[in-house]
Scaffold this motif. Structure first.
Motif, short mmCIF file in Angstrom:
data_model
loop_
_atom_site.label_atom_id
_atom_site.label_comp_id
_atom_site.label_asym_id
_atom_site.label_seq_id
_atom_site.Cartn_x
_atom_site.Cartn_y
_atom_site.Cartn_z
N VAL A 1 0.84 -1.20 0.00
CA VAL A 1 0.00 0.00 0.00
C VAL A 1 0.88 1.25 0.00
O VAL A 1 0.65 2.19 -0.76
CB VAL A 1 -0.96 -0.01 1.22
CG1 VAL A 1 -1.68 1.33 1.35
CG2 VAL A 1 -1.96 -1.14 1.09
N LEU A 2 1.91 1.25 0.85
CA LEU A 2 2.81 2.40 0.93
C LEU A 2 3.52 2.65 -0.40
O LEU A 2 3.58 3.79 -0.88
CB LEU A 2 3.85 2.19 2.04
CG LEU A 2 4.89 3.30 2.20
CD1 LEU A 2 4.22 4.63 2.56
CD2 LEU A 2 5.91 2.91 3.25
N PHE A 3 4.03 1.59 -1.04
CA PHE A 3 4.71 1.75 -2.32
C PHE A 3 3.75 2.29 -3.39
O PHE A 3 4.15 3.07 -4.24
CB PHE A 3 5.36 0.45 -2.76
CG PHE A 3 6.73 0.23 -2.17
CD1 PHE A 3 7.04 0.64 -0.89
CD2 PHE A 3 7.71 -0.39 -2.91
CE1 PHE A 3 8.30 0.44 -0.35
CE2 PHE A 3 8.98 -0.60 -2.39
CZ PHE A 3 9.27 -0.17 -1.10
N GLY A 4 2.51 1.84 -3.35
CA GLY A 4 1.52 2.37 -4.30
C GLY A 4 1.34 3.87 -4.14
O GLY A 4 1.28 4.62 -5.12
N LYS A 5 1.28 4.32 -2.90
CA LYS A 5 1.14 5.76 -2.63
C LYS A 5 2.41 6.52 -3.02
O LYS A 5 2.34 7.64 -3.53
CB LYS A 5 0.83 6.02 -1.15
CG LYS A 5 -0.42 5.35 -0.65
CD LYS A 5 -1.65 5.82 -1.38
CE LYS A 5 -2.89 5.12 -0.86
NZ LYS A 5 -4.07 5.40 -1.66
N LEU A 6 3.58 5.92 -2.78
CA LEU A 6 4.84 6.57 -3.15
C LEU A 6 4.97 6.71 -4.67
O LEU A 6 5.40 7.76 -5.17
CB LEU A 6 6.03 5.78 -2.60
CG LEU A 6 6.24 5.81 -1.09
CD1 LEU A 6 7.26 4.76 -0.67
CD2 LEU A 6 6.65 7.18 -0.62
N ILE A 7 4.57 5.68 -5.39
CA ILE A 7 4.65 5.71 -6.86
C ILE A 7 3.72 6.80 -7.41
O ILE A 7 4.10 7.53 -8.33
CB ILE A 7 4.33 4.32 -7.45
CG1 ILE A 7 5.49 3.38 -7.13
CG2 ILE A 7 4.09 4.41 -8.94
CD1 ILE A 7 5.19 1.92 -7.41
N LYS A 8 2.52 6.93 -6.84
CA LYS A 8 1.60 7.97 -7.30
C LYS A 8 2.17 9.36 -7.08
O LYS A 8 1.84 10.29 -7.80
CB LYS A 8 0.26 7.85 -6.56
CG LYS A 8 -0.61 6.75 -7.07
CD LYS A 8 -1.94 6.74 -6.37
CE LYS A 8 -2.78 5.57 -6.85
NZ LYS A 8 -4.04 5.47 -6.11
N ARG A 9 3.04 9.50 -6.09
CA ARG A 9 3.64 10.80 -5.78
C ARG A 9 5.02 10.96 -6.41
O ARG A 9 5.77 11.86 -6.05
CB ARG A 9 3.73 10.99 -4.27
CG ARG A 9 2.37 11.01 -3.63
CD ARG A 9 2.46 11.37 -2.17
NE ARG A 9 1.22 11.96 -1.75
CZ ARG A 9 0.89 13.24 -1.88
NH1 ARG A 9 1.73 14.07 -2.43
NH2 ARG A 9 -0.26 13.69 -1.47
N ASN A 10 5.38 10.07 -7.33
CA ASN A 10 6.66 10.12 -8.07
C ASN A 10 7.88 10.07 -7.15
O ASN A 10 8.88 10.74 -7.41
CB ASN A 10 6.72 11.35 -8.98
CG ASN A 10 5.70 11.30 -10.08
OD1 ASN A 10 5.42 10.23 -10.62
ND2 ASN A 10 5.12 12.44 -10.40
N VAL A 11 7.80 9.29 -6.10
CA VAL A 11 8.94 9.06 -5.22
C VAL A 11 9.64 7.79 -5.69
O VAL A 11 8.99 6.75 -5.84
CB VAL A 11 8.50 8.91 -3.75
CG1 VAL A 11 9.68 8.57 -2.85
CG2 VAL A 11 7.81 10.18 -3.26
N PRO A 12 10.95 7.84 -5.96
CA PRO A 12 11.65 6.64 -6.45
C PRO A 12 11.73 5.56 -5.37
O PRO A 12 12.38 5.73 -4.35
CB PRO A 12 13.04 7.17 -6.81
CG PRO A 12 13.20 8.43 -6.03
CD PRO A 12 11.83 8.99 -5.83
#
Length: 163
Positions: free
Chosen positions: A65-76
């Motif tokens: 879930v966290l990685f999904g949110k990070l990807i949406k925010r363009n965090v590598p």
């Protein structure tokens, strides 16, 4: 004489975006049916990320879930490197991760070697935790960017200050 063009190769994580992604992930996990009554903790302090859950399976779901949110925010997400899972008090599982900012010496050497082996008419210069690439031809700089995007590195690269 033609003016030289340049760009910087960096590897950075925007910590504000990470904090926002953590808040969104916690909010989503609190509302999920399969996490009712479960322990969900995601903390970030001083370049470290700590995740606490009931067991290793829940930890993996929290990370998804966290990685999904990070990807949406363009965090590598390549720049978040998790360590071993620890078993905390009360049969809880904990995992810490390091948020990597900057290019370490090993990756900097790989990058500069790859650029030199490509035999392009550019110069590289390692500056602290970033690399500056300069050249007379913007086409050569574009080729360097394409080359670096294909390199198998353990970190994600960004290209800034293109002049």
């Amino acid at each position: 004489m033609a003016k030289e063009a340049s760009f910087d190769v960096v590897s950075e994580i925007n910590t504000e975006e990470v904090k926002n992604a953590i808040q969104q992930a916690e909010k989503e996990l609190k509302n999920r049916f399969d996490f009712k009554g479960s322990t969900v903790e995601i903390k970030m302090d001083e370049g470290k990320l700590t995740i606490v859950g009931d067991d290793e399976f829940k930890l993996e779901q929290i990370k998804d879930v966290l990685f999904g949110k990070l990807i949406k925010r363009n965090v590598p997400t390549k720049n978040i490197q998790f360590g071993e899972t620890e078993h905390a008090l009360g049969a809880k599982a904990r995992q810490t991760a390091e948020l990597i900012n900057g290019i370490d010496k090993e990756n900097a050497k790989k990058i500069t070697t790859a650029i030199k082996n490509a035999k392009l008419k550019v110069k590289t210069q390692i500056q602290d935790n970033q690399i500056r690439v300069t050249g007379k031809s913007r086409d050569d700089l574009q080729e360097v960017i394409q080359l670096l995007r294909k390199l198998p590195l353990t970190i994600d690269l960004q290209f800034t200050n293109y002049r």
